[in-house]
Design a protein around this motif. Structure first.
Motif, PDB file in Angstrom:
ATOM      1  N   UNK A 133       0.842  -1.189   0.000  1.00 44.43           N
ATOM      2  CA  UNK A 133       0.000   0.000   0.000  1.00 44.43           C
ATOM      3  C   UNK A 133       0.880   1.242   0.000  1.00 44.43           C
ATOM      4  N   UNK A 134       0.338   2.322  -0.577  1.00 44.15           N
ATOM      5  CA  UNK A 134       1.067   3.600  -0.614  1.00 44.15           C
ATOM      6  C   UNK A 134       1.267   4.195   0.785  1.00 44.15           C
ATOM      7  N   UNK A 135       0.552   3.667   1.761  1.00 36.01           N
ATOM      8  CA  UNK A 135       0.634   4.085   3.161  1.00 36.01           C
ATOM      9  C   UNK A 135       2.054   3.932   3.729  1.00 36.01           C
ATOM     10  N   UNK A 136       2.757   2.879   3.315  1.00 35.26           N
ATOM     11  CA  UNK A 136       4.044   2.550   3.940  1.00 35.26           C
ATOM     12  C   UNK A 136       5.202   3.307   3.276  1.00 35.26           C
ATOM     13  N   UNK A 137       6.377   3.203   3.894  1.00 32.06           N
ATOM     14  CA  UNK A 137       7.486   4.103   3.539  1.00 32.06           C
ATOM     15  C   UNK A 137       8.191   3.764   2.228  1.00 32.06           C
ATOM     16  N   UNK A 138       8.194   2.485   1.832  1.00 32.70           N
ATOM     17  CA  UNK A 138       9.054   2.061   0.725  1.00 32.70           C
ATOM     18  C   UNK A 138       8.794   2.840  -0.556  1.00 32.70           C
ATOM     19  N   UNK A 359      -9.156   9.135   2.128  1.00 25.10           N
ATOM     20  CA  UNK A 359      -7.849   8.742   1.564  1.00 25.10           C
ATOM     21  C   UNK A 359      -7.830   7.245   1.283  1.00 25.10           C
ATOM     22  N   UNK A 360      -8.980   6.710   0.880  1.00 22.76           N
ATOM     23  CA  UNK A 360      -9.080   5.270   0.656  1.00 22.76           C
ATOM     24  C   UNK A 360      -9.500   4.568   1.932  1.00 22.76           C
ATOM     25  N   UNK A 361      -9.653   3.252   1.849  1.00 19.81           N
ATOM     26  CA  UNK A 361     -10.015   2.436   3.005  1.00 19.81           C
ATOM     27  C   UNK A 361      -8.828   1.595   3.432  1.00 19.81           C
ATOM     28  N   UNK A 362      -8.548   1.580   4.731  1.00 22.55           N
ATOM     29  CA  UNK A 362      -7.510   0.714   5.280  1.00 22.55           C
ATOM     30  C   UNK A 362      -8.098  -0.631   5.663  1.00 22.55           C
ATOM     31  N   UNK A 368      -7.487   1.486  -2.147  1.00 24.27           N
ATOM     32  CA  UNK A 368      -6.854   2.795  -2.271  1.00 24.27           C
ATOM     33  C   UNK A 368      -7.721   3.781  -3.036  1.00 24.27           C
ATOM     34  N   UNK A 369      -8.654   3.267  -3.826  1.00 25.83           N
ATOM     35  CA  UNK A 369      -9.481   4.142  -4.666  1.00 25.83           C
ATOM     36  C   UNK A 369     -10.885   4.367  -4.094  1.00 25.83           C
ATOM     37  N   UNK A 370     -11.143   3.878  -2.886  1.00 28.05           N
ATOM     38  CA  UNK A 370     -12.390   4.232  -2.192  1.00 28.05           C
ATOM     39  C   UNK A 370     -12.357   5.716  -1.848  1.00 28.05           C
ATOM     40  N   UNK A 371     -13.536   6.319  -1.779  1.00 25.86           N
ATOM     41  CA  UNK A 371     -13.612   7.721  -1.412  1.00 25.86           C
ATOM     42  C   UNK A 371     -14.813   7.970  -0.488  1.00 25.86           C
ATOM     43  N   UNK A 372     -14.770   9.112   0.209  1.00 24.98           N
ATOM     44  CA  UNK A 372     -15.799   9.448   1.189  1.00 24.98           C
ATOM     45  C   UNK A 372     -17.189   9.465   0.563  1.00 24.98           C
ATOM     46  N   UNK A 373     -18.146   8.902   1.315  1.00 30.48           N
ATOM     47  CA  UNK A 373     -19.490   8.695   0.791  1.00 30.48           C
ATOM     48  C   UNK A 373     -20.514   8.957   1.891  1.00 30.48           C
ATOM     49  N   UNK A 374     -21.611   9.628   1.547  1.00 35.59           N
ATOM     50  CA  UNK A 374     -22.763   9.735   2.451  1.00 35.59           C
ATOM     51  C   UNK A 374     -23.951   9.133   1.708  1.00 35.59           C
ATOM     52  N   UNK A 375     -24.593   8.152   2.329  1.00 32.88           N
ATOM     53  CA  UNK A 375     -25.756   7.512   1.684  1.00 32.88           C
ATOM     54  C   UNK A 375     -26.953   7.588   2.627  1.00 32.88           C
ATOM     55  N   UNK A 502     -20.450   0.734  -1.441  1.00 33.10           N
ATOM     56  CA  UNK A 502     -20.742   1.827  -2.381  1.00 33.10           C
ATOM     57  C   UNK A 502     -19.596   2.834  -2.475  1.00 33.10           C
ATOM     58  N   UNK A 503     -18.732   2.867  -1.452  1.00 34.79           N
ATOM     59  CA  UNK A 503     -17.616   3.833  -1.467  1.00 34.79           C
ATOM     60  C   UNK A 503     -16.414   3.322  -2.244  1.00 34.79           C
ATOM     61  N   UNK A 504     -16.391   2.020  -2.528  1.00 30.12           N
ATOM     62  CA  UNK A 504     -15.163   1.395  -3.048  1.00 30.12           C
ATOM     63  C   UNK A 504     -14.936   1.719  -4.525  1.00 30.12           C
ATOM     64  N   UNK A 505     -13.636   1.716  -4.892  1.00 26.53           N
ATOM     65  CA  UNK A 505     -13.197   1.841  -6.279  1.00 26.53           C
ATOM     66  C   UNK A 505     -13.820   3.055  -6.972  1.00 26.53           C
ATOM     67  N   UNK A 506     -13.845   4.185  -6.270  1.00 26.35           N
ATOM     68  CA  UNK A 506     -14.487   5.371  -6.831  1.00 26.35           C
ATOM     69  C   UNK A 506     -13.516   6.264  -7.594  1.00 26.35           C
ATOM     70  N   UNK A 507     -12.329   6.508  -7.025  1.00 31.41           N
ATOM     71  CA  UNK A 507     -11.398   7.477  -7.623  1.00 31.41           C
ATOM     72  C   UNK A 507     -10.837   6.958  -8.941  1.00 31.41           C
TER      73      UNK A 507
END
Length: 514
Positions: A133-138, A359-362, A368-375, A502-507
């Motif tokens: 994941x892009x979260x880590x330092x490498x 910033x995606x879902x952990x 990584x492509x999930x985004x904030x959602x209100x349903x 519903x929030x997944x794979x949005x970006x």
């Protein structure tokens, strides 16, 4: 004899705190300063390393001055830090070659998707215990080596950043390493921070040459890895420096492991959840690195000099407290304390669910492509419903992780120790107890991250002699028992899970530059 204390630098995502603790683990001094969040592009987050170092010096001086203490009354200093945040600096001048790339930053998402396409995700997980994941330092270090501006280096040394790194002239570090370097002149990290880089083999407990080759990070630039509580110390502060005293720097842990240590979760099965910018749920798994089958991370919990490593399972939730900040940003609330009053003013969310995947879902989803959602909004939806749904999202995300943790470990949790800013909210604590159907235990000292690093440093220098002394210090402020209708909770949790889908794979790459 002058009264002695232990100091803790708590360098977090939004600011830097210095706390001084006495032998009973009580706070005797405290100072805090915020630093600027830099957003060069959508999805990018940076910090200025020199600002962090300057603020660190400032809060140490302020805390000591306000409490009427002198630096030579510090038996030791411990460090705890935002993990994964990555920077490179020039070994000769000590100057950063670029801003630090923060753990929340998503600029290397494409690089991680390349790993996925090349079928290397399981290979990374087997060595590091981490999801690719892009979260880590490498991938952050790789990006810096490829993109840091050579003009920011000393002009007399115009060689490429990567070439200089291979000679050990440019150094890599997470924030603990940066602070240890500035305090002592030594290039050192601890086992917990090393375990979050995606460059460290948690079974061999060493930097991994194959991973370093994959991310093209020269091993010459990596810090020495030492125990979290180090009897040999990482070094001493300079008596001619800003402190004016020679103080051992003897303990360091990434912030979540520090909270585990501060909550005295020293035995297998002990668990804590820290509610900060994100939330981090850790369970001690003893001397065994338990492999997760349910989207959790296997990580180093802590290590004392001469003792075996204690491992942990971790569920990293990217956005919890940051969702409360977002409510402020969009003027739905004036301050965080208001959330409790507003949430209590309505009986339910009226069918509204907020998924704060900014910033995606952990864990346990890793999208990584999930985004904030209100349903579930209707014309009758009011801000009170959205505020309550935001608090519920914190509790629901924690349940997602707890269910994964129980499935991986086979251990059913009887209670959960909680800490962090949000646990001052009684409504949230009760909501969490109801949604987990578990007792929530809030300690008297809720700054357990700083306390954990103080404990690690104090043990190393003999300020505390045994871990039993630390257990004796731990005091309960309040316990929250589940008092909710279980059937109603299960129904709402089912609907929450639908909202997450519903929030997944949005970006998409063409959505505003991401």
């Amino acid at each position: 004899m002058t009264e002695q204390y232990v100091g803790a630098i708590d360098q977090g995502t939004t600011g830097t705190r210095f706390m001084v603790f006495d032998h009973e683990g009580q706070v005797v001094a405290n100072a805090y300063e915020k630093h600027e969040q830099v957003y060069p592009e959508p999805g990018w987050v940076e910090h200025r390393p020199m600002e962090i170092w300057e603020n660190t010096q400032s809060v140490i001086e302020t805390a000591l001055e306000n409490a009427g203490l002198s630096a030579d009354q510090l038996a030791a200093i411990g460090i705890t830090n935002q993990r994964e945040t990555t920077l490179l600096w020039d070994a000769e001048s000590g100057k950063p070659v670029h801003n630090a790339i923060v753990w929340q930053d998503r600029r290397t998402t494409d690089r991680v998707e390349t790993l996925e396409a090349e079928d290397k995700v399981e290979w990374v997980r087997e060595k590091t215990g981490l999801e690719a994941d892009a979260y880590f330092s490498a991938t952050k270090a790789e990006w810096l080596l490829d993109n840091a501006d050579p003009v920011k280096m000393q002009r007399a040394r115009p060689a490429d950043v990567r070439d200089r790194a291979a000679e050990g002239e440019v150094l890599f570090g997470t924030i603990d390493t940066w602070l240890i370097y500035n305090l002592t002149g030594n290039h050192i990290t601890d086992v917990t921070n090393a375990s979050r880089t995606m460059l460290f083999n948690i079974h061999d407990m060493a930097w991994d040459d194959e991973l370093c080759a994959e991310f093209d990070v020269p091993m010459e630039m990596l810090p020495e890895v030492r125990p979290s509580s180090d009897d040999d110390y990482y070094g001493h502060t300079d008596p001619d420096g800003f402190l004016g005293a020679e103080v051992p720097v003897a303990g360091a842990l990434g912030d979540q492991q520090a909270a585990l240590f501060g909550q005295t979760c020293y035995d297998e099965g002990d668990a804590k959840n820290t509610y900060g910018t994100g939330s981090f749920f850790l369970m001690n798994t003893g001397n065994e690195a338990v492999t997760s089958e349910h989207g959790l991370l296997t990580t180093v919990g802590f290590q004392r000099t001469g003792e075996p490593v204690q491992y942990a399972l971790e569920g990293a939730i990217f956005v919890t407290g940051a969702a409360i900040e977002w409510l402020e940003d969009v003027d739905l609330i004036e301050n965080a304390a208001q959330t409790e009053e507003l949430a209590r003013s309505v009986d339910s969310t009226d069918g509204v669910y907020v998924v704060p995947a900014f910033t995606g879902l952990g864990a346990p989803h890793w999208d990584q492509r999930a985004r904030g959602t209100i349903v579930g909004m209707t014309r009758g939806t009011r801000k009170e419903h959205i505020v309550r749904a935001t608090l519920e999202s914190i509790a629901f995300q924690t349940r997602d992780v707890m269910e994964a943790m129980e499935a991986d470990s086979g251990i059913e949790m009887n209670d959960l120790r909680v800490d962090g800013g949000a646990v001052k909210n009684n409504f949230l604590c009760q909501l969490q107890a109801n949604i987990l159907d578990t007792t929530i235990v809030r300690p008297q000292v809720d700054e357990t991250t700083a306390l954990g690093s103080a404990y690690a440093a104090g043990l190393a220098v003999g300020y505390w002699e045994t871990m039993d002394e630390l257990r004796d210090n731990w005091q309960v402020d309040r316990e929250f028992e589940s008092d909710s209708d279980a059937e109603g909770v299960e129904r709402r949790y089912g609907r929450w899970s639908e909202a997450v889908e519903r929030s997944k794979d949005w970006a998409r790459d063409d959505d505003g530059g991401e």
